[in-house]
Design a protein around this motif. Structure first.
Motif, mmCIF file in Angstrom:
data_model
loop_
_atom_site.group_PDB
_atom_site.id
_atom_site.type_symbol
_atom_site.label_atom_id
_atom_site.label_comp_id
_atom_site.label_asym_id
_atom_site.label_seq_id
_atom_site.Cartn_x
_atom_site.Cartn_y
_atom_site.Cartn_z
ATOM 1 N N VAL A 1 -6.474 0.015 5.682
ATOM 2 C CA VAL A 1 -6.115 1.344 5.200
ATOM 3 C C VAL A 1 -7.309 1.966 4.443
ATOM 4 C CG1 VAL A 1 -5.124 0.496 3.034
ATOM 5 C CG2 VAL A 1 -4.158 2.537 4.102
ATOM 6 N N CYS B 1 4.589 -0.928 13.722
ATOM 7 C CA CYS B 1 4.499 -1.825 12.593
ATOM 8 C C CYS B 1 5.753 -1.859 11.701
ATOM 9 C CB CYS B 1 3.260 -1.303 11.882
ATOM 10 S SG CYS B 1 2.933 -1.635 10.244
ATOM 11 N N GLY C 1 1.275 -5.580 7.069
ATOM 12 C CA GLY C 1 0.425 -5.988 5.964
ATOM 13 C C GLY C 1 -0.972 -5.412 6.014
ATOM 14 N N GLU C 2 -1.672 -5.541 4.902
ATOM 15 C CA GLU C 2 -3.036 -5.043 4.773
ATOM 16 C C GLU C 2 -3.979 -6.254 4.731
ATOM 17 O OE1 GLU C 2 -4.913 -2.318 4.895
ATOM 18 O OE2 GLU C 2 -6.560 -3.616 4.294
ATOM 19 N N THR D 1 6.678 -0.840 7.289
ATOM 20 C CA THR D 1 6.304 -1.979 6.439
ATOM 21 C C THR D 1 6.086 -1.503 5.007
ATOM 22 O OG1 THR D 1 5.176 -2.944 8.332
ATOM 23 C CG2 THR D 1 4.704 -3.911 6.195
ATOM 24 N N GLY D 2 5.382 -0.387 4.880
ATOM 25 C CA GLY D 2 5.132 0.173 3.548
ATOM 26 C C GLY D 2 6.432 0.546 2.845
ATOM 27 N N MET E 1 0.801 -1.231 0.000
ATOM 28 C CA MET E 1 0.000 0.000 0.000
ATOM 29 C C MET E 1 0.833 1.280 0.000
ATOM 30 S SD MET E 1 -3.008 -1.044 -0.315
ATOM 31 C CE MET E 1 -3.163 -2.777 -0.726
ATOM 32 N N GLY E 2 2.081 1.156 0.362
ATOM 33 C CA GLY E 2 3.015 2.275 0.179
ATOM 34 C C GLY E 2 2.778 3.518 1.017
ATOM 35 N N CYS E 3 2.193 3.381 2.221
ATOM 36 C CA CYS E 3 2.078 4.563 3.089
ATOM 37 C C CYS E 3 3.503 4.949 3.510
ATOM 38 C CB CYS E 3 1.228 4.254 4.313
ATOM 39 S SG CYS E 3 -0.355 3.505 3.898
ATOM 40 N N CYS F 1 5.149 4.484 7.112
ATOM 41 C CA CYS F 1 5.078 3.155 7.734
ATOM 42 C C CYS F 1 6.283 2.316 7.314
ATOM 43 C CB CYS F 1 3.772 2.497 7.306
ATOM 44 S SG CYS F 1 3.684 0.738 7.665
HETATM 45 FE FE1 SF4 Z 1 -0.098 1.434 4.976
HETATM 46 FE FE2 SF4 Z 1 -0.971 -0.368 6.771
HETATM 47 FE FE3 SF4 Z 1 0.441 -1.149 4.658
HETATM 48 FE FE4 SF4 Z 1 1.665 0.200 6.572
HETATM 49 S S1 SF4 Z 1 0.765 -1.813 6.763
HETATM 50 S S2 SF4 Z 1 1.850 0.542 4.334
HETATM 51 S S3 SF4 Z 1 0.033 1.588 7.216
HETATM 52 S S4 SF4 Z 1 -1.574 -0.176 4.617
#
Ligand code: SF4
Ligand code: SAH
Length: 363
Positions: free
Chosen positions: A204, A344, A172-173, A131-132, A124-126, A129
């Motif tokens: 998200v 995260c 993760g999403e 993880t992103g 998701m590339g936030c 974050c």
């Molecule tokens: Fe965005 Fe959630 Fe993925 Fe992090 S884990 S990139 S906050 S969607």
């Protein structure tokens, strides 16, 4: 031939499968030819006692050995950190293919919560974050998700606590890995006895996922990571907003709430000077009030790829009061385990820089 050796006779040569990936039918197949009660015994061993096959002493030894070869654990520990005087335990697991994910166990006075990962990485590339920032690796299987809770409960057993809540707020999403996420929810509910109102899926804002969730029989809690309540800023912070903008998201949240009558909450990572201004509080207040949503304010944890700082405590309190003045229910969440990088994706990020052994106070 003795009864024991007959029982242990393999019905076929199944390829190994994750211990918590196998379902009851799969287990029955694996135990074909043996008395039916063996299926119940193994299932109970896995879920009620959280035993590996080698610990299932009600089974004949050679059956234990065979199951030990067929039902493999999915998670091996890569790092474990303890903080908050033992009340927060964070795990980094290595999966069978080398991917790594995190799980956090948190004891509170009135509950014990496990935060699980649903994917290795995230697409998701936030930008804020960790993880992103690392990108997407792969989906987790149902067993890889469930085993995180089992391992956390094994620790909770030692702490004489019972896991009461599970939140899908790790890496993760979950809505991008819907099938495995939902199968895990059903397993946690049906086999670990967690009530639906103690299970929370955080997204998200993937609208088709929210719509699908609204059709499920189990009414779980829905958390949406909002972080901005105007499209311009949200497009920037949460890029998926370009596909699922705020008006559509509000309609979907409203639909979920009406369908399930469950608590809706918005997560808001407070980023200094970015989404903590008076006008952000006004926009969020209007958006949340219209949906009867609860707001959780969390100070941003700075990450290597987004070095902006979190909002200072005094401003968080002011922001909270602006929301309260708009009759919005709001909680300032402690950032549990900041000391051990419990935001995260951060333990993994650090691990990749620091190497394999990492110990902190109490671990
Ligand atoms: Fe965005 Fe959630 Fe993925 Fe992090 S884990 S990139 S906050 S969607
Ligand atoms: N992908 C889902 C589930 C992960 S939840 C989602 O985004 O909802 C992880 C939560 O931590 C989300 O609310 C996310 O926005 C938030 N988060 C991510 N990075 C953070 C950071 N550096 N500081 C504080 N919160 C963060």
């Amino acid at each position: 031939m003795t009864a024991e050796s007959t029982e242990a006779e393999p019905s076929a040569s199944p390829s190994p499968i994750g211990r918590y990936d196998v379902d009851r039918d799969g287990l029955a197949e694996l135990l074909a030819g043996l008395p039916r009660y063996r299926v119940d015994q193994v299932w109970e061993g896995l879920y009620t006692h959280r035993h590996g096959p080698d610990e299932m002493t009600t089974l004949p030894k050679d059956l234990r050995e065979r199951l030990g070869r067929s039902l493999l654990p999915s998670l091996s520990p890569a790092a474990r950190s303890v903080s908050d005087d033992g009340d927060t335990v964070k795990y980094l697991w290595t999966l069978g293919d080398g991917a790594q994910v995190e799980t956090v166990l948190m004891h509170y006075d009135d509950r014990t919560t496990v935060c699980v990962s649903s994917q290795a990485g995230c697409a998701m590339g936030c930008g804020f974050c960790a993880t992103g920032q690392a990108g997407f690796e792969r989906h987790l299987s149902v067993g890889e998700i469930v085993e995180q809770v089992i391992e956390a409960q094994r620790q909770a057993d030692r702490d004489e606590r019972r896991v009461s809540n599970v939140v899908f707020m790790g890496m993760g999403e979950p809505m991008a890995n819907y099938d495995a996420t939902w199968a895990a929810v059903e397993r946690l509910h049906g086999d670990l006895g967690l009530s639906a109102r103690h299970l929370t899926i955080s997204t998200v804002g993937i609208i088709p996922g929210i719509e699908r969730l609204a059709t499920e029989a189990l009414p779980v809690n829905l958390a949406v990571s909002l972080h901005a309540a105007n499209d311009e800023l949200r497009d920037e912070l949460v890029p998926i907003n370009r596909r699922y903008p705020l008006d559509d998201l509000a309609a979907s949240c409203d639909h979920y709430r009406a369908a399930k009558g469950r608590r809706l909450s918005f997560e808001w990572a407070m980023i200094a000077g970015v989404n903590d201004r008076d006008r952000d509080a006004e926009e969020l207040g209007d958006y949340a009030y219209a949906l009867g949503a609860h707001v959780n304010l969390i100070p941003l944890n700075p990450t290597p790829g987004y070095p902006t700082i979190g909002t200072p405590p005094e401003r968080i309190r002011q922001f909270r009061d602006l929301l309260r003045a708009r009759r919005v229910r709001v909680t300032v969440r402690q950032n549990r385990g900041t000391e051990i990088d419990a935001a995260c994706g951060q333990l993994r990020a650090e691990q990749q820089i620091a190497g394999p052994v990492r110990r902190r106070k109490g671990s």
